[in-house]
Each structure stands twice: as structure tokens, then as C-alpha cells.
Design a protein around this motif. Structure first.
Motif, short mmCIF file in Angstrom:
data_model
loop_
_atom_site.label_atom_id
_atom_site.label_comp_id
_atom_site.label_asym_id
_atom_site.label_seq_id
_atom_site.Cartn_x
_atom_site.Cartn_y
_atom_site.Cartn_z
N GLU A 69 31.32 45.61 44.18
CA GLU A 69 32.55 46.37 43.93
C GLU A 69 33.44 46.42 45.17
OE1 GLU A 69 33.56 47.79 40.89
OE2 GLU A 69 31.94 46.43 40.34
N ARG A 72 36.79 44.93 45.15
CA ARG A 72 37.67 45.53 44.13
C ARG A 72 37.89 47.01 44.36
NH1 ARG A 72 35.07 43.57 38.50
NH2 ARG A 72 33.22 44.61 39.36
N TRP A 74 40.16 48.72 45.91
CA TRP A 74 41.51 49.23 45.72
C TRP A 74 41.93 49.20 44.25
CZ3 TRP A 74 44.25 52.01 49.04
CH2 TRP A 74 43.90 51.98 50.39
N ASP A 75 41.87 48.03 43.63
CA ASP A 75 42.43 47.95 42.27
C ASP A 75 41.54 48.61 41.23
OD1 ASP A 75 40.43 46.04 42.44
OD2 ASP A 75 41.53 44.49 41.38
N ARG A 76 40.23 48.55 41.39
CA ARG A 76 39.32 49.07 40.37
C ARG A 76 38.98 50.54 40.58
NH1 ARG A 76 35.75 46.62 36.70
NH2 ARG A 76 33.86 47.82 36.26
N HIS A 77 39.11 51.01 41.82
CA HIS A 77 38.64 52.37 42.12
C HIS A 77 39.75 53.26 42.70
CE1 HIS A 77 34.54 51.23 41.15
NE2 HIS A 77 34.70 50.15 41.89
N ASN A 80 43.16 53.00 40.79
CA ASN A 80 42.84 53.39 39.42
C ASN A 80 42.73 54.91 39.29
OD1 ASN A 80 40.33 54.01 37.40
ND2 ASN A 80 41.53 52.30 36.64
N CYS A 81 42.20 55.55 40.33
CA CYS A 81 42.05 57.01 40.32
C CYS A 81 43.33 57.71 40.75
CB CYS A 81 40.90 57.42 41.24
SG CYS A 81 39.26 56.95 40.64
N ARG A 163 34.86 60.64 35.57
CA ARG A 163 34.91 59.18 35.50
C ARG A 163 33.48 58.65 35.46
NH1 ARG A 163 35.55 54.77 39.62
NH2 ARG A 163 36.99 53.20 38.80
N GLY A 190 37.61 53.32 29.89
CA GLY A 190 38.05 51.93 29.88
C GLY A 190 38.48 51.50 28.50
N ARG A 191 38.11 50.28 28.13
CA ARG A 191 38.56 49.72 26.86
C ARG A 191 37.94 50.42 25.65
NH1 ARG A 191 37.50 43.48 28.34
NH2 ARG A 191 35.93 44.50 29.65
N THR A 226 45.64 52.79 34.13
CA THR A 226 44.39 53.54 33.96
C THR A 226 44.36 54.22 32.59
OG1 THR A 226 44.29 53.93 36.34
CG2 THR A 226 42.93 55.33 34.94
#
Length: 238
Positions: A69, A72, A74-77, A80-81, A163, A190-191, A226
Motif C-alpha cells: 500500500e 498508494r 496518497w491516492d488510496r488512503h 481518499n480520507c 473505514r 468502495g464499490r 470517495t
């Protein structure tokens, strides 16, 4: 809500970051904020970069963030938050982050919304210790760690966030107990958000939740936006 609690250590094994293939130069590369981060974090960007470094090193060593992780973060965590802050009304004063873990989203929201008093609610000792270190090192005077489970503590916050804690039908029952009447719950999903919401409808009706819907935060700021399930507790203003 913001009083600190005594924390003790445990014997959980650490993870060797270098053994997992992440070198110091790579970490330095991954913690650099991407284009657009300033628009999201504003004056809190420096703190966010420091938090990224903590997550990429001690967060991985202590098993709070998976080594894969790190690229990722910045973009995933972090981003996103951070964009979830736009869903929080300016009149809100208190927030509880359920199962705060690595401080996502609780620590991030404390950075971008310094006027909020944030309680990082976490049942595991080693995670509480990590969160306390982050709060101290980042100078977050508006955040405090509380060791406990949502079903056992007495809290009545304006907003509850979560989360990757539990499926929505279970999470809804936990969250509704820590917000004031009319308080808001923001569950980052998420999805599967729409499917979870459909499954959770009977529970939401039983606990008196209002206005449950899937919303997207950070559209035009982060890709993908998000996905959040938002609902309010019965009573008071929606």
C-alpha cells in the motif's frame, strides 16, 4: 470526549520493512505529495506528508499498513480520507472515528478540520499506542485516543466516521450508539456501497436511521471520488 487514556504495550511482532522490499529511497519517493494534494489539504499538507512518512515506515513495521500500500498512500488512503471533510457541516464540533486503526480517516480529518474535536476510538492496545504517537508527533491538539469498542463506550458526537471496520448492517448499529440525536454517520465504502446499503435497509429502519444514501466526496479533486454511505440518527436536525 477528548481526555486521554493510559495505554500499555503488547507483544505483537513487528514487520521488517526492508525485508518486504521497500527501501528508504523508495519511501522518500512515495511520501512526496502528488499534484492536486495542496488543493485538498491546504495548510495541513506538511502534516499530511509527515503522516505519510510515519505510515510508510512504522505503519508498515507494525502491520497497520500493508507494504504494497505504500506506493498508494496518497491516492488510496490520505486523499481518499481527506475529501470526506467536505461532507461534514461547519457547525459540527465533535467527531468520533470508529476503529481508527492507522488513523484513517480520523487523523487525516483532524488535520484538515482543526476546529473539530476528534476522538480516535480503537480497541487494540498496539494500535492505540501508534495513534497516540502520531497525535503527539503531528501536534494534533484537537485529537485524542480512546481505547474501547463502540458498543462499550459512552460518546455522543456530532459525526461518526468509519473505514474498513465492518459491513454496513453491523457498522450502522455501532455508529448509531456514538452519535447524538440527529448526528451524522459517514461510512467510507468502495464499490460494494450500494449493495451494502440495500442489505442494511432493515437494520437502518429498525434503529431509526434517516436519509441513508450513497454519496461521493471529492469529485473533481480525487480520482476516483470517495464513496461514502451517509445517514443520520433519529431525533434532532437531519
Amino acid at each position: 470526549m477528548t481526555s486521554r487514556h493510559p495505554l500499555t504495550g503488547d507483544n505483537s511482532p513487528a514487520v521488517d520493512v526492508t525485508a518486504l522490499g521497500t527501501t528508504a529511497p523508495e519511501i522518500d519517493t512515495y511520501i512526496v505529495p502528488p499534484p492536486g494534494a495542496t488543493a485538498v489539504f491546504g495548510s495541513a499538507l506538511g502534516g499530511a506528508e509527515e503522516f505519510a512518512r510515519i505510515l510508510a515506515t512504522r505503519g508498515v513495521e507494525q502491520g497497520l499498513i500493508g507494504p504494497h500500500e505504500v506506493p498508494r498512500l496518497w491516492d488510496r488512503h490520505l486523499l481518499n480520507c481527506a475529501v470526506v471533510a467536505e461532507l461534514i457541516d461547519d457547525r459540527c464540533e465533535t467527531l468520533v472515528d470508529i476503529g481508527s486503526g492507522a488513523g484513517l480517516p480520523g487523523i487525516v480529518l483532524a488535520m484538515v478540520r482543526p476546529e473539530l474535536n476528534v476522538t480516535l476510538l480503537e480497541p487494540m492496545e498496539r494500535r492505540c499506542r501508534f495513534l497516540s504517537e502520531c497525535v503527539a508527533e503531528l501536534g494534533l491538539t484537537n485529537a485524542a485516543v480512546l481505547r474501547g469498542r463502540a458498543e462499550d463506550v459512552v460518546l455522543r458526537a456530532d459525526v461518526a466516521t468509519a473505514r474498513a471496520v465492518a459491513p454496513l448492517d453491523r457498522l450502522a448499529e455501532l455508529a448509531i450508539g456514538v452519535v447524538r440525536p440527529g448526528g451524522m454517520v459517514l461510512a467510507i465504502k468502495g464499490r460494494t456501497a450500494a449493495d451494502e446499503l440495500k442489505k442494511a435497509r432493515p437494520v437502518l429502519r429498525r434503529i431509526g436511521a434517516r436519509g441513508a444514501e450513497v454519496v461521493r466526496a471529492g469529485q473533481g479533486k480525487v480520482v476516483p471520488a470517495t464513496t461514502v454511505v451517509r445517514f443520520s440518527a433519529r431525533g434532532g436536525r437531519a
